[in-house]
Enzyme design. Structure first.
Site, PDB file in Angstrom:
ATOM      1  N   GLY A  83       0.734  -1.165   0.069  1.00  0.00           N
ATOM      2  CA  GLY A  83       0.055   0.111   0.053  1.00  0.00           C
ATOM      3  C   GLY A  83       0.796   1.144   0.010  1.00  0.00           C
ATOM      4  N   GLY A  90       3.095  -3.729  -4.056  1.00  0.00           N
ATOM      5  CA  GLY A  90       2.748  -3.858  -5.626  1.00  0.00           C
ATOM      6  C   GLY A  90       3.444  -2.805  -6.194  1.00  0.00           C
ATOM      7  N   ARG A  91       2.517  -1.787  -6.133  1.00  0.00           N
ATOM      8  CA  ARG A  91       2.749  -0.591  -6.789  1.00  0.00           C
ATOM      9  C   ARG A  91       4.129   0.144  -6.550  1.00  0.00           C
ATOM     10  NH1 ARG A  91      -1.624   3.004  -7.740  1.00  0.00           N
ATOM     11  NH2 ARG A  91      -2.769   2.031  -6.016  1.00  0.00           N
ATOM     12  N   CYS A 102     -14.677   4.937 -26.966  1.00  0.00           N
ATOM     13  CA  CYS A 102     -15.989   5.773 -27.324  1.00  0.00           C
ATOM     14  C   CYS A 102     -16.628   6.141 -25.984  1.00  0.00           C
ATOM     15  CB  CYS A 102     -16.791   4.838 -28.178  1.00  0.00           C
ATOM     16  SG  CYS A 102     -18.280   5.692 -28.864  1.00  0.00           S
ATOM     17  N   TYR A 143      -1.211  -1.710 -11.982  1.00  0.00           N
ATOM     18  CA  TYR A 143      -2.419  -1.693 -12.448  1.00  0.00           C
ATOM     19  C   TYR A 143      -2.853  -0.808 -13.503  1.00  0.00           C
ATOM     20  CZ  TYR A 143      -2.103  -2.769  -7.488  1.00  0.00           C
ATOM     21  OH  TYR A 143      -1.602  -3.202  -6.236  1.00  0.00           O
TER      22      TYR A 143
HETATM   23  C1  LIG Z   1      -3.951  -7.894   0.201  1.00  0.00           C
HETATM   24  C2  LIG Z   1      -3.060  -6.983  -0.631  1.00  0.00           C
HETATM   25  N1  LIG Z   1      -1.702  -7.114  -0.516  1.00  0.00           N
HETATM   26  C3  LIG Z   1      -1.018  -6.216  -1.294  1.00  0.00           C
HETATM   27  C4  LIG Z   1      -1.465  -5.301  -1.957  1.00  0.00           C
HETATM   28  C5  LIG Z   1      -0.830  -4.458  -2.896  1.00  0.00           C
HETATM   29  O1  LIG Z   1      -0.726  -2.944  -2.714  1.00  0.00           O
HETATM   30  P1  LIG Z   1       0.078  -1.774  -3.446  1.00  0.00           P
HETATM   31  O2  LIG Z   1       0.071  -2.035  -4.709  1.00  0.00           O
HETATM   32  O3  LIG Z   1      -0.539  -0.721  -2.934  1.00  0.00           O
HETATM   33  O4  LIG Z   1       1.329  -1.924  -2.729  1.00  0.00           O
HETATM   34  C6  LIG Z   1      -2.924  -5.141  -2.394  1.00  0.00           C
HETATM   35  C7  LIG Z   1      -3.428  -4.163  -3.010  1.00  0.00           C
HETATM   36  O5  LIG Z   1      -3.858  -3.124  -2.778  1.00  0.00           O
HETATM   37  C8  LIG Z   1      -4.124  -6.228  -1.563  1.00  0.00           C
HETATM   38  O6  LIG Z   1      -5.052  -6.054  -1.771  1.00  0.00           O
HETATM   39  N1  LIG Z   2      -6.166  -1.126  -8.691  1.00  0.00           N
HETATM   40  C1  LIG Z   2      -6.090  -0.349  -7.514  1.00  0.00           C
HETATM   41  C2  LIG Z   2      -5.230  -0.745  -6.318  1.00  0.00           C
HETATM   42  C3  LIG Z   2      -6.025  -1.600  -5.868  1.00  0.00           C
HETATM   43  C4  LIG Z   2      -5.166  -2.850  -5.239  1.00  0.00           C
HETATM   44  C5  LIG Z   2      -5.476  -4.164  -5.136  1.00  0.00           C
HETATM   45  N2  LIG Z   2      -6.131  -4.256  -3.370  1.00  0.00           N
HETATM   46  C6  LIG Z   2      -5.147   1.128  -8.294  1.00  0.00           C
HETATM   47  O1  LIG Z   2      -5.169   0.982  -9.408  1.00  0.00           O
HETATM   48  O2  LIG Z   2      -4.844   1.872  -7.472  1.00  0.00           O
END
Ligand SMILES: Cc1ncc(COP(=O)(O)O)c(C=O)c1O
Ligand SMILES: N[C@@H](CCCC[NH3+])C(=O)O
Length: 442
Positions: free
Chosen positions: A248, A292-293, A361, A390
């Site tokens: 997060g 992730g991000r 569109c 994402y």
């Molecule tokens: C359970 C869980 N772990 C990890 C993540 C990775 O989050 P982020 O990409 O914000 O680091 C998410 C996405 O929000 C998630 O739902």
């Molecule tokens: N998809 C979302 C984040 C959610 C990640 C999964 N819990 C985004 O683009 O910001």
């Protein structure tokens, strides 16, 4: 203009990534094209791991692969000794196809199917992150039937509401994810799991949401989980070997974003854990995180070719590109903001105010409402930075647009890792009328 990672302006005045000319890439591979700076991904992974190491804490850093899942990125994650967070049978299947070490796969999800759970047992993955009571029933049933052990974490919602878009907060009580920490559900889940002969209860997990900048929210979550672990110790003499604090950590998309270094958030959480374990004489758990991000977001750049330009006198100029909400739904879904540059005119002032529109569109198909780029004409190459998380993973075939290709760049080398979809791919699953009768094998 902010250059991420190995981005630079080369002698031709073009945006380069890892020394590779992005304009050449766009011309040879076509657009939209997503280009990843692999050295930046590796750097982020090392920084997370180093943070734990420097604090003397055992850890696992799991790449939350929902941000971008492909065989090649799983291979890189493996090279960097990361673990892997998967959230569906499809992501698990991809991990298996990449030969990812099963013992470092963590399987999430608020509605894992029986088949997905069996798949997890078949592959002997590292752990399931248990989300709800029906999953507990299913996991116990499968484990007892097979007489096979499965490690689990209990996902809890710590009651922390982080400031981010409502669609991506997950730590508050009213959430579809996890067991509530305060209303007794988490305790009940613990009682159902902790003494089971085939369940290896590793500990607790939380994830409070995504694109979060304030460290307070992370600190509160860590405190809440540690308190619960300490209470389970006092009441049941059970020590959790693992504490998973999720991901997060927010990143910089535009000048308005002022995140801390991703590893700084981790340091704050780990500091709380260390001080609480000291105060309560509790063994320091292994800390797991799952970014992730913050691992992959700013490593990705999407290249587009500029098409039509439309001026609405006195209002705005629309510059349309050959992709849009089909390869990046985030602006339309969350109002997410991005930054663009004209990749083939990097030495010209990036000061021309325009709206960058996609080709879908939908009036809402705008990638950037207010972008400042060099003056562009038909055929110029536009780069939108920070699209690594994402973007592709949430891409669709809306308007039957084929999904983009993906290239990894590192040390002056480039490598195609995901092919561009073709129109044939797009219609691959269609069945023309009356070609087969209902019930016939298709
Ligand atoms: C359970 C869980 N772990 C990890 C993540 C990775 O989050 P982020 O990409 O914000 O680091 C998410 C996405 O929000 C998630 O739902
Ligand atoms: N998809 C979302 C984040 C959610 C990640 C999964 N819990 C985004 O683009 O910001």
């Amino acid at each position: 203009m902010h250059l991420y990672g190995t981005q630079s302006i080369n002698e031709r005045g073009h945006l380069a990534i890892a020394g590779v000319d992005t304009v050449d890439l766009a011309h040879t591979c076509g657009t939209p094209l997503i280009v990843y700076d692999i050295a930046l991904f590796r750097e982020r992974a090392k920084a997370f791991k180093e943070t734990f190491k420097s604090m003397g804490i055992q850890s696992q850093v799991a790449y939350a692969s929902k941000a971008f899942s492909s065989i090649a990125i799983y291979e890189i994650a493996q090279q960097e000794d990361l673990s892997l967070d998967v959230v569906s049978g499809g992501e698990l299947f991809t991990a298996v196809a990449a030969g990812f070490p099963r013992e470092r796969i963590h399987f999430h999800g608020n509605n894992k199917s029986y088949t997905e759970l069996q798949h997890a047992f078949d592959e002997k993955i590292g752990c399931l992150v248990i989300d709800n009571f029906s999953e507990i029933e299913m996991v116990k049933e499968i484990a007892e039937m097979r007489k096979e052990k499965m490690n689990v974490l209990i996902r809890v919602t710590p009651g922390v509401k982080a400031s981010t878009h409502d669609y991506i907060t997950t730590g508050q009580e009213d959430s579809k994810f996890g067991f509530d920490l305060k209303n007794g559900q988490a305790d009940e889940a613990f009682l159902q799991l902790f003494n089971h002969p085939y369940i290896g209860l590793l500990g607790m997990h939380c994830h409070i949401g995504s694109q979060i900048f304030e460290s307070d929210a992370f600190r509160l979550a860590a405190e809440a989980l540690m308190s619960k672990m300490i209470s389970w110790h006092e009441m049941h003499n059970f020590v959790c070997p693992v504490l998973n604090l999720g991901g997060g950590f927010g990143i910089r998309y535009t000048d308005e974003d002022k995140p801390l270094e991703p590893s700084a958030y981790v340091k704050e959480m780990a500091t709380i854990v260390l001080s609480m374990t000291r105060n309560y004489n509790y063994p320091v758990p292994e800390i797991w995180i799952e970014p992730g991000r913050s691992l992959i977001g700013d490593a990705g750049t999407t290249l587009y070719t500029v098409g039509s330009t439309k001026e609405v006198p006195g209002v705005r100029t629309y510059i349309a590109v050959d992709g849009g909400m089909s390869d990046n739904i985030r602006p339309a879904l969350y109002g997410a903001k991005y930054t663009a540059v004209t990749a083939n005119r990097m030495n010209e002032p990036q000061s021309n105010r325009v709206t960058i529109a996609g080709k879908c569109c939908e009036s809402g198909d705008k990638l950037i409402e207010e972008a400042y780029i060099a003056k562009t004409t038909y055929g110029d190459i536009l780069a939108i930075t920070c699209t690594g998380a994402y973007g592709y993973s949430m891409a669709s075939n809306y308007n039957r647009l084929p999904k983009p290709a993906i290239v990894f760049c590192e040390n002056g080398e480039k490598q195609l890792v995901v092919r561009r979809e073709t129109y044939e791919d797009v219609i691959r699953l269609d069945i023309p009328l009356q070609k087969v009768k209902w019930g016939e094998k298709i």
